[in-house]
Design a protein around this motif. Structure first.
Motif, PDB file in Angstrom:
ATOM      1  N   GLU A 188      -0.245 -22.113 104.859  1.00 15.95           N
ATOM      2  CA  GLU A 188      -0.946 -22.328 103.331  1.00 15.95           C
ATOM      3  C   GLU A 188      -0.507 -21.255 102.514  1.00 15.95           C
ATOM      4  OE1 GLU A 188      -3.957 -25.763 103.028  1.00 15.95           O
ATOM      5  OE2 GLU A 188      -4.155 -24.396 103.168  1.00 15.95           O
ATOM      6  N   ALA A 189      -1.271 -19.583 103.591  1.00 13.77           N
ATOM      7  CA  ALA A 189      -1.151 -18.105 102.504  1.00 13.77           C
ATOM      8  C   ALA A 189       0.007 -18.406 102.829  1.00 13.77           C
ATOM      9  CB  ALA A 189      -2.261 -17.237 103.701  1.00 13.77           C
ATOM     10  N   ALA A 190       1.056 -17.923 103.952  1.00 13.47           N
ATOM     11  CA  ALA A 190       2.099 -17.589 104.408  1.00 13.47           C
ATOM     12  C   ALA A 190       3.229 -18.247 102.882  1.00 13.47           C
ATOM     13  CB  ALA A 190       2.688 -17.386 105.343  1.00 13.47           C
ATOM     14  N   GLU A 191       3.078 -19.626 102.610  1.00  7.19           N
ATOM     15  CA  GLU A 191       4.343 -19.902 101.155  1.00  7.19           C
ATOM     16  C   GLU A 191       2.736 -19.304 100.228  1.00  7.19           C
ATOM     17  OE1 GLU A 191       6.499 -22.255  99.431  1.00  7.19           O
ATOM     18  OE2 GLU A 191       6.393 -21.209 101.731  1.00  7.19           O
ATOM     19  N   LEU A 192       1.914 -18.712 100.421  1.00  4.17           N
ATOM     20  CA  LEU A 192       1.841 -18.222  99.037  1.00  4.17           C
ATOM     21  C   LEU A 192       2.159 -17.149  98.510  1.00  4.17           C
ATOM     22  CD1 LEU A 192      -1.444 -19.668  98.512  1.00  4.17           C
ATOM     23  CD2 LEU A 192      -0.239 -20.709  97.161  1.00  4.17           C
ATOM     24  N   ILE A 193       2.403 -16.338  99.636  1.00  2.40           N
ATOM     25  CA  ILE A 193       2.649 -14.890  99.092  1.00  2.40           C
ATOM     26  C   ILE A 193       4.400 -15.114  99.393  1.00  2.40           C
ATOM     27  CG2 ILE A 193       3.735 -12.456 100.687  1.00  2.40           C
ATOM     28  CD1 ILE A 193       0.459 -13.605 102.454  1.00  2.40           C
TER      29      ILE A 193
END
Length: 62
Positions: free
Chosen positions: A24-29
């Motif tokens: 989730e974090a990688a996709e948001l970034i």
């Protein structure tokens, strides 16, 4: 003995939840807070299903 297996399952659940958070974090970034792309979304959903199944198994242990 079930305490051992519960601990093992909990460790796998924790690893899966960590993976979900990292995806989730990688996709948001990457997407600049846009909706996740389909592939990442599928990975997240698959990990969530794994966590749910493992949790059910752990809950069923005496």
């Amino acid at each position: 003995m079930s305490a051992f297996w519960k601990a093992q399952l909990q460790e796998i659940i924790d690893i899966s939840r960590d993976r979900i958070q990292r995806l989730e974090a990688a996709e948001l970034i990457r997407a600049g807070n846009a909706a996740p792309v389909d592939e990442t979304k599928r990975k997240i959903e698959a990990e969530m299903k794994v966590v749910a199944r493992l949790q059910q198994t752990m809950d069923a242990l005496p």
